[in-house]
Design a protein around this motif. Structure first.
Motif, PDB file in Angstrom:
ATOM      1  N   SER A 154       0.868  -1.188   0.000  1.00 29.64           N
ATOM      2  CA  SER A 154       0.000   0.000   0.000  1.00 29.64           C
ATOM      3  C   SER A 154       0.898   1.228   0.000  1.00 29.64           C
ATOM      4  O   SER A 154       2.103   1.140   0.229  1.00 29.64           O
ATOM      5  N   LEU A 155       0.300   2.369  -0.290  1.00 25.16           N
ATOM      6  CA  LEU A 155       1.076   3.616  -0.268  1.00 25.16           C
ATOM      7  C   LEU A 155       0.176   4.775   0.106  1.00 25.16           C
ATOM      8  O   LEU A 155      -0.928   4.915  -0.437  1.00 25.16           O
ATOM      9  N   SER A 156       0.643   5.602   1.046  1.00 25.71           N
ATOM     10  CA  SER A 156      -0.139   6.785   1.419  1.00 25.71           C
ATOM     11  C   SER A 156       0.144   7.903   0.420  1.00 25.71           C
ATOM     12  O   SER A 156       1.280   8.100   0.012  1.00 25.71           O
ATOM     13  N   ILE A 157      -0.900   8.597   0.033  1.00 28.19           N
ATOM     14  CA  ILE A 157      -0.791   9.617  -1.023  1.00 28.19           C
ATOM     15  C   ILE A 157      -1.181  10.987  -0.463  1.00 28.19           C
ATOM     16  O   ILE A 157      -2.151  11.109   0.288  1.00 28.19           O
TER      17      ILE A 157
ATOM     18  N   LEU B  67       5.642   0.085   4.027  1.00 34.20           N
ATOM     19  CA  LEU B  67       5.721  -1.267   4.597  1.00 34.20           C
ATOM     20  C   LEU B  67       5.418  -1.323   6.092  1.00 34.20           C
ATOM     21  O   LEU B  67       5.257  -2.407   6.651  1.00 34.20           O
ATOM     22  N   SER B  68       5.315  -0.159   6.729  1.00 33.77           N
ATOM     23  CA  SER B  68       5.110  -0.179   8.182  1.00 33.77           C
ATOM     24  C   SER B  68       3.679  -0.601   8.526  1.00 33.77           C
ATOM     25  O   SER B  68       2.781  -0.523   7.687  1.00 33.77           O
ATOM     26  N   LEU B  69       3.503  -1.027   9.770  1.00 31.13           N
ATOM     27  CA  LEU B  69       2.162  -1.433  10.195  1.00 31.13           C
ATOM     28  C   LEU B  69       1.334  -0.252  10.684  1.00 31.13           C
ATOM     29  O   LEU B  69       0.150  -0.370  10.935  1.00 31.13           O
ATOM     30  N   GLU B  70       2.002   0.894  10.801  1.00 31.76           N
ATOM     31  CA  GLU B  70       1.358   2.085  11.353  1.00 31.76           C
ATOM     32  C   GLU B  70       0.213   2.573  10.437  1.00 31.76           C
ATOM     33  O   GLU B  70       0.348   2.599   9.223  1.00 31.76           O
ATOM     34  N   ILE B  71      -0.925   2.937  11.060  1.00 31.64           N
ATOM     35  CA  ILE B  71      -2.012   3.571  10.304  1.00 31.64           C
ATOM     36  C   ILE B  71      -1.678   5.051  10.303  1.00 31.64           C
ATOM     37  O   ILE B  71      -1.886   5.749  11.299  1.00 31.64           O
TER      38      ILE B  71
END
Ligand code: KG4
Ligand code: ZN
Length: 349
Positions: free
Chosen positions: A106-109, A327-331
C-alpha cells in the motif's frame, strides 16, 4: 500493476481502479453534499460516519462492475492527508487492513499532489517541469513542479483558499453549498447579459496584486461582497448575478496575475490548474486567453475530489523507478502535510 485508489479526505468517498500500464479502468464517487448542505459546510463527524458506511460497498461495487476480484489487486493507494483526521482515518485503516490481508503493498498519497498530477491522466499530459496552480476548497498554492515528488512552493494564500472564498461568498448570497458551481452559474448568467465591452456593475479589488511576490489573500473579497450586499438591501436575482460576476472576475484576474509572475520567474511555459476551482470555466478560458503559456487541466469530474487521482498518483509512485511502498504497520494520517516535504517522502516510509 492493478491499483485500487481510495479517497476519503473530506466529504467525498472515491474509489478507483487504475492499471499502471493501461490507465484508468473505472472510478466511483459518493458525494456527501446532501448531508452537509443544511450546515453550510462540512461537519467532520458526519463525514467520518458516512465514509464508514460507504467505503466497503463502493469497493465491492467497483470490483464487481469491472469483473475483478479482491485478489486481482496488486497495490492500494490511499489519501493520508491533508484533510479531516476522522475522515482520513477511515480510508487509511481500510486501505492498510485490506493490503495486509491480501499481502499486497500500500502507499499513502498526499491529496494535493494527487490533484496536481490529475491533468496527467488526460490525452495531452503536461510535461515536467510545469507551474501548478492548486485551487481547492482548503488550499490555494502556486507550485514549481520540477519532477514527480519535487515540488517548490512558490506562493500560497495567507488566509482563505479560493474555493473557501467561493463557498463563503455563496453562503452570504443565500446560494447553496458548495458555492463554487453556484457562483459560477450566476456569474455566467450576468456575463451573458452584459453587452460586449460594457463595464460590470460592481468591481471588487484584486487582493495583494499591488505587492511583489506570489502569496494570495481571499478573505477580504468575502467582506467586500458583504458590504456590497448591504448596499443592495433586499437581494434580487440580478443583484446576486452581478455580485457573483464581480467576485468571480476578481478571483480569476488575481490568480492570473500571480500565475503570470510565477511563469516569468521560472521561465516555464506550461501551467497546470488543478483542484475543485479549476473546474471553473471562466478561469480556464481567461487563463487560456490572457497567458502565453499552454494551460492544462483535468476533465471536470477529476478536478474536484475523486478516487481516480489517488489511484493515478499511487500508480506513478508504486510502479515508478523507486517502486515506493509503505511497509510499516502504522495507520498513518497526516492532516497537515506540506507538499514540499514529499521530496524526502520515500526515505521516511
Ligand atoms: O478540490 P476540492 O474538490 O476539495 C478540496 O480538496 O478542498 O475543491 C472543492 C472546492 C469547493 O470550494 C467548491 O466550491 C470549488 O472547489 N468548486 C468551484 C467550482 N467547482 C467546485 N469553484 C468555482 N467554480 C467551480 N465551477
Ligand atoms: Zn481536493
Amino acid at each position: 500493476m492493478l491499483i485500487l485508489g481510495i479517497e476519503t479526505s473530506c466529504d467525498e468517498t472515491g474509489l478507483a481502479l487504475y492499471d499502471s500500464e493501461h490507465g484508468l479502468i473505472d472510478h466511483v464517487l459518493h458525494s456527501q453534499t446532501d448531508i452537509h448542505k443544511d450546515y453550510g459546510g462540512v461537519v467532520p463527524e458526519l463525514a467520518s460516519r458516512d465514509h464508514i458506511r460507504k467505503i466497503s460497498p463502493l469497493t465491492k461495487l467497483i470490483l464487481a462492475n469491472n469483473q475483478k476480484k479482491l485478489t486481482d489487486l496488486q497495490g492500494i493507494a490511499y489519501t493520508s492527508g491533508p484533510g479531516l483526521m476522522g475522515a482520513l482515518l477511515i480510508g487509511a485503516t481500510f486501505a492498510k487492513t485490506l493490503a495486509l490481508s491480501l499481502q499486497i503493498p500500500s502507499l499513502s498519497i498526499n491529496h494535493m499532489e494527487a490533484h496536481l498530477l490529475a491533468p496527467m491522466m488526460e490525452k495531452k499530459p503536461p510535461p515536467f517541469p510545469f507551474v501548478a496552480l492548486l485551487v481547492s476548497g482548503g488550499h490555494t498554492q502556486i507550485v514549481n513542479v520540477k519532477a514527480l515528488g519535487e515540488y517548490e512552493l512558490m506562493g500560497e494564500s495567507v488566509d482563505d483558499a479560493a474555493g473557501e472564498a467561493f463557498d463563503k461568498t455563496a453562503k452570504i448570497l443565500g446560494l447553496g453549498y458548495p458555492g463554487g458551481p453556484q457562483i459560477a452559474a450566476a456569474a455566467s448568467a450576468a456575463r451573458q447579459k452584459l453587452s460586449s465591452g460594457a463595464p460590470a456593475r460592481f468591481r471588487f479589488p484584486r487582493p495583494m496584486t499591488d505587492r511583489p511576490g506570489l502569496n494570495l489573500s481571499f478573505s477580504g473579497l468575502k467582506t467586500f461582497a458583504q458590504n456590497t450586499i448591504k448596499e443592495c438591501g433586499t437581494l434580487s436575482d440580478k443583484d446576486i448575478e452581478d455580485i457573483s460576476l464581480a467576485f468571480e472576475d476578481a478571483v480569476v484576474e488575481t490568480l492570473k496575475i500571480k500565475c503570470e509572475r510565477a511563469l516569468k520567474e521560472t521561465g516555464i511555459d506550461h501551467l497546470v490548474i488543478a483542484g475543485g476551482v479549476s473546474a471553473n470555466q471562466h478561469l480556464r478560458k481567461y487563463l487560456e486567453n490572457e497567458l502565453s503559456a499552454t494551460i492544462y487541466y483535468a476533465s471536470p469530474e477529476f478536478c474536484t475530489d475523486n478516487g481516480a487521482m489517488i489511484a493515478h498518483a499511487g500508480a506513478l509512485r508504486m510502479s515508478g523507478q523507486k517502486q515506493e511502498r509503505d511497509l510499516s504497520l502504522e495507520i498513518k494520517t497526516t492532516p497537515r502535510w506540506n507538499i514540499e516535504a514529499l521530496h524526502n517522502f520515500t526515505e521516511s516510509i
